[in-house]
Enzyme design. Structure first.
Site, PDB file in Angstrom:
ATOM      1  CB  ALA A  64      49.784  17.119  45.147  1.00 18.60           C
ATOM      2  NE  ARG A  66      49.037   7.710  46.962  1.00 17.70           N
ATOM      3  CZ  ARG A  66      48.246   7.296  47.926  1.00 17.70           C
ATOM      4  NH1 ARG A  66      47.070   6.774  47.624  1.00 17.70           N
ATOM      5  NH2 ARG A  66      48.604   7.395  49.185  1.00 17.70           N
ATOM      6  CB  VAL A 153      34.742  17.544  63.861  1.00 16.89           C
ATOM      7  CG1 VAL A 153      33.937  17.068  65.070  1.00 16.89           C
ATOM      8  CG2 VAL A 153      36.133  17.988  64.308  1.00 16.89           C
ATOM      9  N   GLY A 208      28.790   1.323  50.202  1.00 13.78           N
ATOM     10  CA  GLY A 208      29.847   2.327  50.219  1.00 13.78           C
ATOM     11  C   GLY A 208      29.925   3.137  51.502  1.00 13.78           C
ATOM     12  CG  ASP A 222      36.102   8.368  62.058  1.00  6.96           C
ATOM     13  OD1 ASP A 222      36.855   8.969  61.275  1.00  6.96           O
ATOM     14  OD2 ASP A 222      34.917   8.716  62.260  1.00  6.96           O
ATOM     15  CE  LYS A 226      34.725  11.800  62.207  1.00  6.78           C
ATOM     16  NZ  LYS A 226      33.574  11.125  61.573  1.00  6.78           N
ATOM     17  N   GLY A 327      30.170  11.926  52.987  1.00  6.54           N
ATOM     18  CA  GLY A 327      29.806  12.365  51.648  1.00  6.54           C
ATOM     19  C   GLY A 327      30.809  13.328  51.062  1.00  6.54           C
TER      20      GLY A 327
END
Length: 464
Positions: A64, A66, A153, A208, A222, A226, A327
């Site tokens: 699936a 977009r 995690v 990035g 974030d 974790k 990554g």
């Protein structure tokens, strides 16, 4: 010591032949962005090796997305495409749903629908599990399916498997680590290049490592997602993200980075989960904060976007895990490892599987509470602006009078001070409750020697 099982006289079937004979595990994936594309690439590139380890093939049957044109450029013509994630979640030809789209709203509905349809789930969505994990794991138990989430995690580090399997004999005392690559990159830049937070963040975004909206990373959210999952696996407690104490790095000044170095420490954003018992205390510290770590410690040398996690068990002692914190294919490595685990489940009952949170449901302790911030006990670093360098002794004496156990008092080196800044007294304390430090800071702010706001950070020695 152990008796060998009775061996069959029939010749063994070669592993690769057995893998071919068994029906492949059929995968439906929701999302084909960075992680999804990496998962597809690695699965395709290493399919024979993966099948040899799983005992059967693993094949992607539907995705699936977009943007269907972009998805087609990744998966080619042999995989069905749809823009309806719910179709994947309930597809009759899918055995396991991989959710790598992210978010906590629609993703919850897709995952619960997949579970209700009797499908196993693999996800790298830490926010989803930190927020709705208790509900999702309960639904999975009800329907007899697995929910696997190693990629949620620490990306390439198999820390969930280490806690649930490798360290299963241990009473875990604490888990602590650098579990957000973006903030670790920023802190490394601030230390190595002497730049401020804003400039280091801009560099992370240009390369990035940071999103256009980096809030979840730089505010510690974030990392809190974790460490919440790690705490549940370590201590046999429900997922309690709402109770975590979270502090990010947005207010961190490069002056404190330099002062920490002067004292022999480096500042890292740490997630910490520590079980505390005795003296009327029974609970878990669950927190994320920038903290000073000794420069001689291995954790101080986890730099750039890398992650590092330490676990203290009563039998194993301290173990450390290091690897990439971000990554595409690094995360794919963990996602596919989960798929291999699911492929090996064929024919096993739920009672024989590794539990979702490392403990079977009857052993999860619903009463185990997260300790309040005031009860957290650590060493502390204080930076106290003063009117005159001669007032250094007054600061140390005043803190001692407030029942703060002072270990070291020093003046910040002049070369570290910004232009126009007055002298700064640096203080390191012994372990002391946060409540005592908070009261002392209020009193210190009113001291005539103090020339401005006092900065305080925790110090973590991460000792065995």
């Amino acid at each position: 010591m152990f008796r060998d099982p009775v061996q069959s006289l029939e010749p063994h079937q070669p592993l690769h032949a057995a893998a071919v004979a068994m029906r492949p595990l059929r995968v439906g994936m929701i999302g084909i962005g960075t992680v999804g594309a990496g998962t597809f690439r690695v699965l395709a590139r290493n399919q024979a090796l993966i099948a040899g380890r799983a005992g059967r093939g693993i094949e992607m049957v539907v995705v699936a997305a977009r943007n269907l044109a972009r998805a087609a450029s990744v998966v080619g013509t042999d995989v069905a495409l749809t823009n309806d994630p719910m179709l994947v979640a309930t597809h009759p030809d899918v055995d396991v749903v991989v959710e790598v789209a992210g978010g906590t709203g629609p993703a919850r509905e897709w995952v619960l629908a997949a579970i209700a349809a009797g499908k196993h789930v693999v996800t790298a969505n830490k926010a989803l599990l930190a927020t709705h994990g208790n509900e999702i794991f309960a639904a999975a138990r009800q329907h007899g399916v697995a929910v696997a989430y190693e990629g949620a995690v620490a990306v390439s580090i198999p820390i969930v498997k280490a806690l649930r399997e490798g360290l299963t004999a241990n009473r875990i005392e604490w888990v602590a680590g650098i579990i957000n690559g973006t903030t670790n990159f920023i802190l490394s830049k601030m230390r190595d290049e002497g730049v401020g937070f804003a400039e280091a963040l801009a560099q992370a975004q240009a390369l990035g490592y940071a999103e256009a909206d980096p809030t979840f990373d730089i505010e510690g959210i974030d990392a809190a997602h974790k460490i919440t999952l790690l705490a549940a696996n370590a201590f046999g407690m429900p997922v309690r993200f709402a109770d975590a104490q979270i502090e990010g790095i947005t207010r961190l000044q490069r002056l404190d980075v330099a002062c920490a170095e002067q004292l022999g420490y480096r500042i890292k954003l740490l997630g910490v989960a520590r079980r505390r018992t005795g003296s009327g205390v029974d609970g878990v510290e669950l927190r994320v904060q920038p903290a000073l770590v000794p420069t001689t410690h291995l954790m101080a040398h986890v730099n750039g976007s890398m992650n590092g996690i330490m676990v203290k068990g009563d039998a194993a002692g301290v173990t450390m895990y290091y690897g990439a914190g971000a990554g595409s294919e690094q995360t794919a490595s963990a996602v596919i490892a989960d798929l291999v685990d699911v492929a090996r489940l064929d024919g096993t009952s739920a009672a024989q599987r590794v539990p979702h949170l490392g403990f079977h449901a009857h052993a999860v302790d619903d009463r185990l509470a997260v300790l309040p911030r005031a009860a957290v006990c650590t060493r502390h670093y204080l930076r106290v602006p003063v009117h005159s360098a001669q007032q250094i002794k007054a600061v140390g004496a005043w803190l001692a009078a407030q029942h703060v156990p002072v270990l070291q008092v020093a003046l910040a080196h002049e070369k570290a001070l910004p232009a126009g800044s007055g002298p700064q007294v640096l203080v390191l304390t012994d372990a002391v409750a946060q409540s005592t430090v908070d009261l002392a800071l209020v009193a210190l702010a009113a001291h005539p020697a103090v020339a401005g706001p006092v900065v305080t950070l925790r110090v973590e020695l991460l000792e065995g």
